[in-house]
Design an enzyme around this catalytic site. Structure first.
Site, PDB file in Angstrom:
ATOM      1  N   ASP A 157     -27.397  24.106  -7.474  1.00  0.00           N
ATOM      2  CA  ASP A 157     -26.160  23.331  -7.323  1.00  0.00           C
ATOM      3  C   ASP A 157     -24.997  24.139  -7.917  1.00  0.00           C
ATOM      4  OD1 ASP A 157     -25.424  19.906  -7.415  1.00  0.00           O
ATOM      5  OD2 ASP A 157     -24.004  21.426  -8.071  1.00  0.00           O
TER       6      ASP A 157
ATOM      7  N   ASP B 127     -22.801  21.658  -1.648  1.00  0.00           N
ATOM      8  CA  ASP B 127     -22.998  22.684  -2.690  1.00  0.00           C
ATOM      9  C   ASP B 127     -24.359  22.551  -3.367  1.00  0.00           C
ATOM     10  OD1 ASP B 127     -22.698  20.407  -4.318  1.00  0.00           O
ATOM     11  OD2 ASP B 127     -21.812  21.617  -5.910  1.00  0.00           O
ATOM     12  N   GLU B 128     -25.271  21.833  -2.736  1.00  0.00           N
ATOM     13  CA  GLU B 128     -26.524  21.529  -3.412  1.00  0.00           C
ATOM     14  C   GLU B 128     -27.683  21.644  -2.423  1.00  0.00           C
ATOM     15  OE1 GLU B 128     -26.466  17.522  -4.851  1.00  0.00           O
ATOM     16  OE2 GLU B 128     -28.601  17.543  -5.334  1.00  0.00           O
TER      17      GLU B 128
HETATM   18  P1  TTP Z   1     -21.149  17.833  -7.252  1.00  0.00           P
HETATM   19  O1  TTP Z   1     -22.140  18.954  -7.143  1.00  0.00           O
HETATM   20  O2  TTP Z   1     -21.649  16.459  -7.546  1.00  0.00           O
HETATM   21  O3  TTP Z   1     -20.085  18.163  -8.388  1.00  0.00           O
HETATM   22  P2  TTP Z   1     -19.451  19.538  -8.804  1.00  0.00           P
HETATM   23  O4  TTP Z   1     -20.047  20.685  -8.067  1.00  0.00           O
HETATM   24  O5  TTP Z   1     -17.961  19.448  -8.678  1.00  0.00           O
HETATM   25  O6  TTP Z   1     -19.781  19.644 -10.353  1.00  0.00           O
HETATM   26  P3  TTP Z   1     -21.213  19.875 -11.030  1.00  0.00           P
HETATM   27  O7  TTP Z   1     -22.208  20.065  -9.929  1.00  0.00           O
HETATM   28  O8  TTP Z   1     -21.054  21.118 -11.853  1.00  0.00           O
HETATM   29  O9  TTP Z   1     -21.463  18.671 -11.847  1.00  0.00           O
HETATM   30  O10 TTP Z   1     -20.297  17.738  -5.925  1.00  0.00           O
HETATM   31  C1  TTP Z   1     -19.930  18.905  -5.181  1.00  0.00           C
HETATM   32  C2  TTP Z   1     -18.554  18.757  -4.595  1.00  0.00           C
HETATM   33  O11 TTP Z   1     -18.483  17.603  -3.765  1.00  0.00           O
HETATM   34  C3  TTP Z   1     -17.481  18.579  -5.653  1.00  0.00           C
HETATM   35  O12 TTP Z   1     -16.972  19.806  -6.145  1.00  0.00           O
HETATM   36  C4  TTP Z   1     -16.446  17.784  -4.931  1.00  0.00           C
HETATM   37  C5  TTP Z   1     -17.205  17.000  -3.880  1.00  0.00           C
HETATM   38  N1  TTP Z   1     -17.310  15.596  -4.328  1.00  0.00           N
HETATM   39  C6  TTP Z   1     -16.406  14.673  -3.812  1.00  0.00           C
HETATM   40  O13 TTP Z   1     -15.572  15.009  -2.990  1.00  0.00           O
HETATM   41  N2  TTP Z   1     -16.476  13.374  -4.265  1.00  0.00           N
HETATM   42  C7  TTP Z   1     -17.379  12.984  -5.201  1.00  0.00           C
HETATM   43  O14 TTP Z   1     -17.396  11.799  -5.600  1.00  0.00           O
HETATM   44  C8  TTP Z   1     -18.309  13.939  -5.720  1.00  0.00           C
HETATM   45  C9  TTP Z   1     -19.326  13.546  -6.759  1.00  0.00           C
HETATM   46  C10 TTP Z   1     -18.231  15.234  -5.250  1.00  0.00           C
HETATM   47 MG    MG Z   2     -22.099  20.908  -7.878  1.00  0.00          MG
END
Ligand code: TTP
Ligand code: MG
Length: 426
Positions: free
Chosen positions: A29, A124-125
């Site tokens: 991720d 992103d995961e």
């Molecule tokens: P995540 O992987 O949940 O969050 P992140 O990558 O920003 O942070 P981390 O993994 O380090 O905790 O989500 C990936 C992307 O998806 C995030 O950058 C923005 C988008 N996203 C939204 O648009 N709305 C949301 O509610 C969430 C959780 C994420």
């Molecule tokens: Mg992330």
């Protein structure tokens, strides 16, 4: 990972042990994805709190923020105004979904070089199952570390990686590894790993379940082990079964490659509430256009179309329509969506603050209808439109109805209109 040599006379183990040795699932991720991309594109942001999703006084919520901003208590989903109150010095950015998508595509291209068994959990995961590729790798942990190194080098973004014998353990390992770390749950160490994790880490335990469990003095995953299966079931129904298994690190779900998503949706909050019917339909048409682009990219057809409207008093209404022949084309889907929308709107006495459209009950291929004459005219038109847009940008071909949005939004020939929640403008 190397197999221990056994001497004659030792208790015999099944011969297939070599083949049956457990699974290896890698979860990966990207850290603070949207915000990290913004930092990469504009190094002046580095080290400062960055919030992506909109400007401080705009309506809407943060899509994400970097770790500096998280120190102020800001998180994804928090209203922008609240984020601003917590951190007035934060740098607020609208964001650009197309750029994030380009990074995501590159991310997945790298992952596929290591195994064909890749499940995209989000932009992103991903989960990677290395089990089938055992002959290629002397060590799974080594391979997982190499994936991490490659992604970080080629994307310029930090990622966290978790390794485990199944999806839940790999995902929890990533959580432990964040930010920028690597964590492996080694075989036999599952219990030690799970015992002290907070119950909120389990995907099956939402905010409500947390409250109930904390009242029972259950705070850690290890505390859950003392609860009988039947007790969890009577508290949480079928979800209780899930919690019972998850808390023990049991998860037999396969890594799904190219799964059919449950739904595809596009929605937007307006800059100001809107009452003008024609303008509302212009938004709806534009969202349908973006939605059908998403469907075509994934080769999906929808059996259900749903329209959502949120009124100025925040009341939200949804209308849906079931289609016997699934649809993919813009004109056809817009026709359905318009009909649904007008049914909602005709009874409204309030202006609207949001409109959205969702396609669900998706199938990969359209079944041929026995009763309707087959025509691929609309499909061919859609392919032609896509080709022009690939070359000249999404905004290069829009209907007159969609172009009414010129009156409200910035227009970029490449991207189209920059809607309110620009980072989510897909
Ligand atoms: P995540 O992987 O949940 O969050 P992140 O990558 O920003 O942070 P981390 O993994 O380090 O905790 O989500 C990936 C992307 O998806 C995030 O950058 C923005 C988008 N996203 C939204 O648009 N709305 C949301 O509610 C969430 C959780 C994420
Ligand atoms: Mg992330």
């Amino acid at each position: 990972m190397t197999m221990k040599r056994r001497h004659f006379g030792e208790t015999a183990k099944p011969e297939s042990e070599g083949l049956m040795r457990g699974r290896c699932v890698v979860h990966i991720d990207i850290d603070a994805f949207f915000a990290a991309v913004e930092e990469l594109l504009n190094p002046a942001l580095k080290g400062k709190p960055v919030i992506v999703g909109g400007l401080p006084h705009e309506r809407g919520v943060a899509a994400t923020c970097n770790y500096e901003a998280r120190r102020y208590g800001i998180h994804a989903g928090m209203p922008l105004r609240q984020a601003y109150q917590l951190c007035p010095n934060g740098l607020f950015i609208r964001g650009n979904y197309q750029v994030y998508q380009a990074f995501s595509e590159k991310f997945f291209r790298i992952l596929y070089e290591y195994t064909p068994d890749v499940e995209a959990a989000s932009l992103d995961e991903a989960y990677l199952e290395l089990t089938r590729c055992r002959p290629l790798y002397a060590s799974f942990s080594e391979a997982a570390r190499r994936v991490k190194g490659r992604v970080e080098k080629e994307l310029g973004l930090k990622v966290s990686v978790g390794v485990g014998p199944n999806k839940i353990l790999a995902k929890l390992a990533t959580k432990r590894a964040k930010p920028a770390g690597f964590f492996e749950v080694e075989p036999g160490r599952e219990e030690d790993f799970l015992r002290d994790l907070g119950i909120e880490c389990l995907p099956g335990i939402g905010p409500k379940a947390q409250v109930i469990l904390r009242m029972l003095n259950i705070h850690k995953i290890g505390d859950l082990w003392g609860m009988p299966r039947s007790a969890l079931r009577s508290l949480f129904g079928l979800g209780g079964e899930e919690v019972y298994l998850q808390s023990r690190g049991i998860d037999s779900r396969p890594v799904f490659t190219r799964i059919v998503p449950k739904s595809v949706s596009r929605e937007t909050t307006f800059l100001e509430d809107i009452w003008d019917r024609r303008l509302l339909l212009a938004h709806l048409a534009y969202l349908c256009d973006r939605l059908t682009l998403g469907l075509r990219e994934e080769h999906l057809f929808a059996h259900v179309i749903e329209v959502k409207a949120r009124y100025s008093d925040f009341k939200t209404e949804v209308r849906r329509c079931l289609l016997l022949t699934p649809l993919q084309e813009m004109t056809a889907i817009y026709r359905v969506a318009e009909d649904l929308f007008l049914k909602l709107f005709s009874t409204s006495r309030l202006s609207l603050r949001l409109v959205g459209v969702r396609a669900s009950d998706l199938v990969r291929a359209r079944p041929l209808s026995l009763f309707e004459p087959y025509s691929d005219r609309e499909e061919r038109l859609a392919v032609a439109v896509d080709r022009v847009r690939e070359k000249y940008g999404f905004g290069s071909l829009l209907t007159v109805r969609e172009r009414m949005l010129d009156a409200i939004y910035e227009f970029e020939p490449r991207r189209g209109f920059v809607l309110k929640t620009a980072s989510l403008t897909r």
